[in-house]
Scaffold this motif. Sequence first.
Motif, PDB file in Angstrom:
ATOM      1  N   VAL A 289      10.128   4.642   4.130  1.00 49.81           N
ATOM      2  CA  VAL A 289       9.947   5.804   5.009  1.00 49.81           C
ATOM      3  C   VAL A 289      10.944   6.895   4.614  1.00 49.81           C
ATOM      4  CG1 VAL A 289      10.206   6.660   7.375  1.00 49.81           C
ATOM      5  CG2 VAL A 289       8.981   4.516   6.959  1.00 49.81           C
ATOM      6  N   ALA A 290      12.191   6.492   4.372  1.00 55.00           N
ATOM      7  CA  ALA A 290      13.212   7.468   3.955  1.00 55.00           C
ATOM      8  C   ALA A 290      12.828   8.128   2.638  1.00 55.00           C
ATOM      9  CB  ALA A 290      14.562   6.767   3.818  1.00 55.00           C
ATOM     10  N   TRP A 291      12.329   7.349   1.704  1.00 55.02           N
ATOM     11  CA  TRP A 291      11.944   7.886   0.395  1.00 55.02           C
ATOM     12  C   TRP A 291      10.849   8.945   0.554  1.00 55.02           C
ATOM     13  CZ3 TRP A 291      11.241   4.276  -4.450  1.00 55.02           C
ATOM     14  CH2 TRP A 291      10.990   5.044  -5.578  1.00 55.02           C
TER      15      TRP A 291
ATOM     16  N   ARG B 194       3.939   6.919   4.236  1.00 53.94           N
ATOM     17  CA  ARG B 194       4.822   6.760   5.394  1.00 53.94           C
ATOM     18  C   ARG B 194       4.083   6.084   6.544  1.00 53.94           C
ATOM     19  NH1 ARG B 194       7.006  11.371   5.241  1.00 53.94           N
ATOM     20  NH2 ARG B 194       5.723  12.558   6.692  1.00 53.94           N
ATOM     21  N   ALA B 195       2.825   6.448   6.745  1.00 54.52           N
ATOM     22  CA  ALA B 195       2.048   5.822   7.815  1.00 54.52           C
ATOM     23  C   ALA B 195       1.877   4.327   7.556  1.00 54.52           C
ATOM     24  CB  ALA B 195       0.683   6.498   7.927  1.00 54.52           C
TER      25      ALA B 195
ATOM     26  N   ILE C 219      12.444  12.100   1.591  1.00 54.96           N
ATOM     27  CA  ILE C 219      13.180  12.708   0.481  1.00 54.96           C
ATOM     28  C   ILE C 219      12.211  13.404  -0.468  1.00 54.96           C
ATOM     29  CG2 ILE C 219      14.429  12.129  -1.653  1.00 54.96           C
ATOM     30  CD1 ILE C 219      16.297  12.379   0.638  1.00 54.96           C
ATOM     31  N   SER C 220      11.070  12.767  -0.719  1.00 57.00           N
ATOM     32  CA  SER C 220      10.059  13.396  -1.583  1.00 57.00           C
ATOM     33  C   SER C 220       9.594  14.722  -0.992  1.00 57.00           C
ATOM     34  CB  SER C 220       8.864  12.457  -1.770  1.00 57.00           C
ATOM     35  OG  SER C 220       9.237  11.301  -2.498  1.00 57.00           O
ATOM     36  N   GLU C 221       9.351  14.724   0.319  1.00 57.27           N
ATOM     37  CA  GLU C 221       8.913  15.965   0.972  1.00 57.27           C
ATOM     38  C   GLU C 221      10.004  17.036   0.916  1.00 57.27           C
ATOM     39  OE1 GLU C 221       5.597  14.431   4.187  1.00 57.27           O
ATOM     40  OE2 GLU C 221       7.666  14.691   4.871  1.00 57.27           O
ATOM     41  N   ALA C 222      11.257  16.611   1.076  1.00 57.88           N
ATOM     42  CA  ALA C 222      12.360  17.576   1.045  1.00 57.88           C
ATOM     43  C   ALA C 222      12.592  18.126  -0.358  1.00 57.88           C
ATOM     44  CB  ALA C 222      13.637  16.913   1.568  1.00 57.88           C
ATOM     45  N   SER C 223      12.616  17.257  -1.361  1.00 57.15           N
ATOM     46  CA  SER C 223      12.931  17.713  -2.724  1.00 57.15           C
ATOM     47  C   SER C 223      11.836  18.584  -3.304  1.00 57.15           C
ATOM     48  CB  SER C 223      13.191  16.506  -3.630  1.00 57.15           C
ATOM     49  OG  SER C 223      12.037  15.695  -3.739  1.00 57.15           O
TER      50      SER C 223
ATOM     51  N   ARG D 173       0.838  -1.200   0.000  1.00 59.38           N
ATOM     52  CA  ARG D 173       0.000   0.000   0.000  1.00 59.38           C
ATOM     53  C   ARG D 173       0.874   1.251   0.000  1.00 59.38           C
ATOM     54  NH1 ARG D 173      -4.785  -1.261   4.486  1.00 59.38           N
ATOM     55  NH2 ARG D 173      -5.847  -2.909   3.330  1.00 59.38           N
ATOM     56  N   ALA D 174       1.941   1.215   0.777  1.00 60.55           N
ATOM     57  CA  ALA D 174       2.839   2.367   0.862  1.00 60.55           C
ATOM     58  C   ALA D 174       3.520   2.631  -0.475  1.00 60.55           C
ATOM     59  CB  ALA D 174       3.887   2.124   1.952  1.00 60.55           C
ATOM     60  N   VAL D 175       3.952   1.580  -1.148  1.00 62.43           N
ATOM     61  CA  VAL D 175       4.625   1.734  -2.445  1.00 62.43           C
ATOM     62  C   VAL D 175       3.712   2.424  -3.446  1.00 62.43           C
ATOM     63  CG1 VAL D 175       5.494   0.468  -4.454  1.00 62.43           C
ATOM     64  CG2 VAL D 175       6.212  -0.211  -2.155  1.00 62.43           C
ATOM     65  N   GLU D 176       2.482   1.963  -3.535  1.00 64.64           N
ATOM     66  CA  GLU D 176       1.548   2.538  -4.501  1.00 64.64           C
ATOM     67  C   GLU D 176       1.288   4.017  -4.195  1.00 64.64           C
ATOM     68  OE1 GLU D 176      -2.661   1.344  -6.562  1.00 64.64           O
ATOM     69  OE2 GLU D 176      -2.480   1.101  -4.408  1.00 64.64           O
ATOM     70  N   LEU D 177       1.076   4.340  -2.936  1.00 65.94           N
ATOM     71  CA  LEU D 177       0.822   5.731  -2.558  1.00 65.94           C
ATOM     72  C   LEU D 177       2.047   6.603  -2.827  1.00 65.94           C
ATOM     73  CD1 LEU D 177      -0.992   4.939   0.789  1.00 65.94           C
ATOM     74  CD2 LEU D 177      -2.031   6.190  -1.117  1.00 65.94           C
ATOM     75  N   ASN D 178       3.220   6.078  -2.559  1.00 70.64           N
ATOM     76  CA  ASN D 178       4.451   6.841  -2.704  1.00 70.64           C
ATOM     77  C   ASN D 178       4.664   7.294  -4.146  1.00 70.64           C
ATOM     78  OD1 ASN D 178       7.060   7.790  -1.618  1.00 70.64           O
ATOM     79  ND2 ASN D 178       7.924   6.216  -2.933  1.00 70.64           N
ATOM     80  N   TYR D 179       4.297   6.438  -5.105  1.00 70.18           N
ATOM     81  CA  TYR D 179       4.504   6.775  -6.516  1.00 70.18           C
ATOM     82  C   TYR D 179       3.538   7.844  -7.021  1.00 70.18           C
ATOM     83  CZ  TYR D 179       8.034   3.306  -7.769  1.00 70.18           C
ATOM     84  OH  TYR D 179       9.206   2.610  -7.896  1.00 70.18           O
ATOM     85  N   ARG D 180       2.545   8.208  -6.228  1.00 70.00           N
ATOM     86  CA  ARG D 180       1.603   9.251  -6.662  1.00 70.00           C
ATOM     87  C   ARG D 180       2.252  10.637  -6.677  1.00 70.00           C
ATOM     88  NH1 ARG D 180      -3.735   7.713  -5.280  1.00 70.00           N
ATOM     89  NH2 ARG D 180      -3.955   5.463  -5.643  1.00 70.00           N
ATOM     90  N   MET D 181       3.306  10.826  -5.895  1.00 65.29           N
ATOM     91  CA  MET D 181       4.019  12.103  -5.808  1.00 65.29           C
ATOM     92  C   MET D 181       3.079  13.251  -5.455  1.00 65.29           C
ATOM     93  SD  MET D 181       7.093  11.230  -6.084  1.00 65.29           S
ATOM     94  CE  MET D 181       7.848  12.839  -6.065  1.00 65.29           C
ATOM     95  N   GLU D 182       2.375  13.066  -4.334  1.00 60.16           N
ATOM     96  CA  GLU D 182       1.518  14.116  -3.774  1.00 60.16           C
ATOM     97  C   GLU D 182       1.842  14.228  -2.286  1.00 60.16           C
ATOM     98  OE1 GLU D 182      -2.653  13.656  -4.446  1.00 60.16           O
ATOM     99  OE2 GLU D 182      -2.346  12.681  -6.404  1.00 60.16           O
ATOM    100  N   PRO D 183       1.773  15.425  -1.703  1.00 58.58           N
ATOM    101  CA  PRO D 183       2.137  15.579  -0.290  1.00 58.58           C
ATOM    102  C   PRO D 183       1.299  14.718   0.652  1.00 58.58           C
ATOM    103  CG  PRO D 183       1.185  17.613  -1.187  1.00 58.58           C
ATOM    104  CD  PRO D 183       1.471  16.717  -2.339  1.00 58.58           C
ATOM    105  N   SER D 184      -0.024  14.696   0.451  1.00 61.05           N
ATOM    106  CA  SER D 184      -0.862  13.889   1.351  1.00 61.05           C
ATOM    107  C   SER D 184      -0.609  12.401   1.153  1.00 61.05           C
ATOM    108  CB  SER D 184      -2.341  14.208   1.114  1.00 61.05           C
ATOM    109  OG  SER D 184      -2.728  13.872  -0.204  1.00 61.05           O
TER     110      SER D 184
END
Length: 510
Positions: free
Chosen positions: A305-307, A285-286, A310-314, A268-279
């Motif tokens: 979690v690290a990724w 991460r949750a 990094i997305s939030e920082a970049s 679930r985290a992987v799929e959400l992470n690839y959306r590239m949206e702040p929420s």
Amino acid sequence: MSTQHALSFAGFLLDPIRGELNKDGVPIPLEPKVLDLIVWLATHPGQLVSREDLIENVWNGRIVSDSAISSAINAARVALGDSGSKQRLIKTVPRRGFRFQGAVEISQALISGVTIDRPSLAVLPFENLSGDPEQSYFSDGITDDIITELSRYDELFVIARHSSFTFRGASERPDEIARALGVQYIAEGSVRRAGGRIRVTARLIDPLGGNDLWSERYDRDIKDLFEVQDEISAVIANTLVGAITRQHHSRAKSKGENSVNAYDHFLRAVELNYRMEPSKAQTARAEAQKALKLDPGFARAHALVAWTHISEASNAWADDTRTALDLAKEAALAGVSADHREPFAHAVLGWVYMWSDKAFDRGLEEQRRAVETNPGNAQFRSMLAFSMTYAGRSAEALVALDEAMRLNPYYPELFHVFYGRALFNLHRYEEAMPRLERIRTSQPYHANALAHVAACYAALGRKSDARATIDEVKRASSGYNLTHVRDFVAYAVPEEKAHYLEHLVLAGLD
């Protein structure tokens, strides 16, 4: 002695069906061919096994050198706590072969009965359709290579060759084979050689659900036979992993919360992470943290979690970019510490070193370590290419991306971001624009990528498009500004950062 049972000897538990070797309950990582060698020796205890026997039954009749056999024997001894001087379990009989000296018993505690959280797969022998039985070595070689490639992916559980090959030409239905081997998926195919061409077909089946998930046909000229074999095997392996992961994403999303395990949360985290949206990054991460609560040693969940950090920082989504980078480094190091062999953890750590510490050489070293661990994995090659676009090596990044896209024809949208950025760095704006322009609709919250779109428009003199895209950048992230780029965007070459900043100013970023 049947290879369909788990075997115990000298404190080891060997499950040929699952392709696992455990010592006192702890799994021992092995290359597939070394495990096959141990299986063959352990299922023939006390018998003299010649090198010809090993070539026929472990290497499937393929010509191998004496040094390759010796290397595999040495690796098997190391795994078993043996050595060439001790020869406690594997004894060399000079000029005649080898003998397994351990007392082997059929174990009642079958590893096969353990529930596997990861997707499980058996690759059945690809059928030889060439009309020449002598060509079976090539179809078997394709199958061997696919099993070897897939075995490098920690997100999959791949049944050992010895077990899947027992179903060569079997009359059983796919669902019966799946139940016999205890797997969720079956991969099968065929190979036909005619003249100077080769055709390989492959398909992935969800036999218990009664679904064909994916199928493809590959036609190639035969120039270098084994190079073609390696290429097709790598493409099929990457595509199979993608198809299985997509199927498991769907299953993980449909599960009730009470039945979700650590791997489901990770998917679930992987799929959400690839959306590239702040929420979505926060939710990803949750989910990864839920996986870690169930399995604190889940290295890939730490890396994910690290990724997200990094997305939030970049993209300047975080309230404090420096804090986000520090959290990314903490999580990435935790991932490598949890499992130093996990390539995904090293790949993400490479990004962290570059963004957090501006340690570009160290970051590339981590990225290359991931690729070397799993050289056929298109994702790790793309992550290395991402790093290269910031490390002043954009020409190399294009080569790495071309290779990744060849290995994975169904590559994700992020590949276009990486490719477009490399072309922009090389001042090849006309070529970059079609790649980058896609981001405006496919990833409208990806501020860092959108900013590169705007800079490329400015370089082409398309001022109105550039200014419109800057408005999209500000909507995606109010904190993405020139100060953020100067302080945090990880360009190793000052001239490349200056080039980026110059065009952001022309585009209207303040």
